[in-house]
Design a protein around this motif. Structure first.
Motif, mmCIF file in Angstrom:
data_model
loop_
_atom_site.group_PDB
_atom_site.id
_atom_site.type_symbol
_atom_site.label_atom_id
_atom_site.label_comp_id
_atom_site.label_asym_id
_atom_site.label_seq_id
_atom_site.Cartn_x
_atom_site.Cartn_y
_atom_site.Cartn_z
ATOM 1 N N GLN A 65 27.637 44.736 38.875
ATOM 2 C CA GLN A 65 28.245 43.978 39.969
ATOM 3 C C GLN A 65 28.917 42.723 39.433
ATOM 4 O O GLN A 65 30.012 42.355 39.861
ATOM 5 C CB GLN A 65 27.176 43.610 41.007
ATOM 6 N N GLU A 66 28.277 42.081 38.473
ATOM 7 C CA GLU A 66 28.857 40.871 37.885
ATOM 8 C C GLU A 66 30.142 41.196 37.130
ATOM 9 O O GLU A 66 31.126 40.446 37.200
ATOM 10 C CB GLU A 66 27.827 40.243 36.947
ATOM 11 N N ASN A 68 32.201 43.677 37.799
ATOM 12 C CA ASN A 68 33.237 43.941 38.802
ATOM 13 C C ASN A 68 33.805 42.648 39.363
ATOM 14 O O ASN A 68 35.023 42.534 39.564
ATOM 15 C CB ASN A 68 32.676 44.810 39.936
ATOM 16 N N GLU A 69 32.937 41.661 39.620
ATOM 17 C CA GLU A 69 33.424 40.372 40.116
ATOM 18 C C GLU A 69 34.329 39.704 39.081
ATOM 19 O O GLU A 69 35.368 39.126 39.421
ATOM 20 C CB GLU A 69 32.244 39.463 40.452
ATOM 21 N N LEU A 70 33.934 39.769 37.807
ATOM 22 C CA LEU A 70 34.747 39.157 36.753
ATOM 23 C C LEU A 70 36.089 39.865 36.599
ATOM 24 O O LEU A 70 37.111 39.215 36.341
ATOM 25 C CB LEU A 70 33.983 39.160 35.431
ATOM 26 N N LYS A 71 36.106 41.184 36.768
ATOM 27 C CA LYS A 71 37.379 41.919 36.707
ATOM 28 C C LYS A 71 38.311 41.472 37.827
ATOM 29 O O LYS A 71 39.513 41.297 37.611
ATOM 30 C CB LYS A 71 37.131 43.424 36.821
ATOM 31 N N GLN A 72 37.760 41.291 39.018
ATOM 32 C CA GLN A 72 38.587 40.845 40.143
ATOM 33 C C GLN A 72 39.135 39.449 39.879
ATOM 34 O O GLN A 72 40.307 39.157 40.170
ATOM 35 C CB GLN A 72 37.769 40.860 41.433
ATOM 36 N N GLN A 73 38.304 38.575 39.304
ATOM 37 C CA GLN A 73 38.773 37.225 38.993
ATOM 38 C C GLN A 73 39.855 37.263 37.910
ATOM 39 O O GLN A 73 40.834 36.512 37.981
ATOM 40 C CB GLN A 73 37.609 36.351 38.537
#
Length: 128
Positions: A65-66, A68-73
């Motif tokens: 999950q972390e 995925n969040e970093l990829k979005q950022q």
């Protein structure tokens, strides 16, 4: 007037039996309110024993999950860098000489720059 205790009430802890006996006798405790919060305290003490440490799979799920969040950022950051680069390029082009249509055999004629056009419009006061 003691009432017989039903078999269901006999299975309760003594504190609960006493509390229910007070309620059934019509003695609603006004100042005895702190007695009720003391009962959940042992339950709260038992809950930490039930909690198990997170497993390896829990850690892996949290890490995914972390990521995925970093990829979005990172994608958002790339979009911003792209947009700023395009804006800078547009501003840069505004101040460069703009070549007019250059047909074969004709000399290259250099048109006025944006700043030259601006200076001419201020001199002519065409905006006013």
């Amino acid at each position: 007037m003691s009432q017989p205790i039903s078999p269901a009430l006999q299975n309760l802890p003594p504190e609960m039996q006493a509390r229910l006996a007070q309620i059934m006798a019509g003695q609603v405790p006004g100042d005895n309110a702190p007695a009720a919060p003391t009962q959940p305290a042992p339950v709260a003490a038992q809950q930490p024993q039930v909690v198990k440490p997170p497993s390896l799979m829990d850690h892996i799920i949290a890490l995914r999950q972390e990521v995925n969040e970093l990829k979005q950022q990172l994608d958002a950051n790339s979009n911003v860098v792209d947009a700023v680069g395009q804006a800078v390029g547009t501003l840069y082009q505004m101040f460069q000489p703009s070549p007019e249509s250059n047909a074969q055999g004709q000399e290259f004629s250099q048109g006025p720059t944006y700043s030259q056009n601006f200076a001419q419009s201020v001199e002519q006061e065409s905006d006013y």
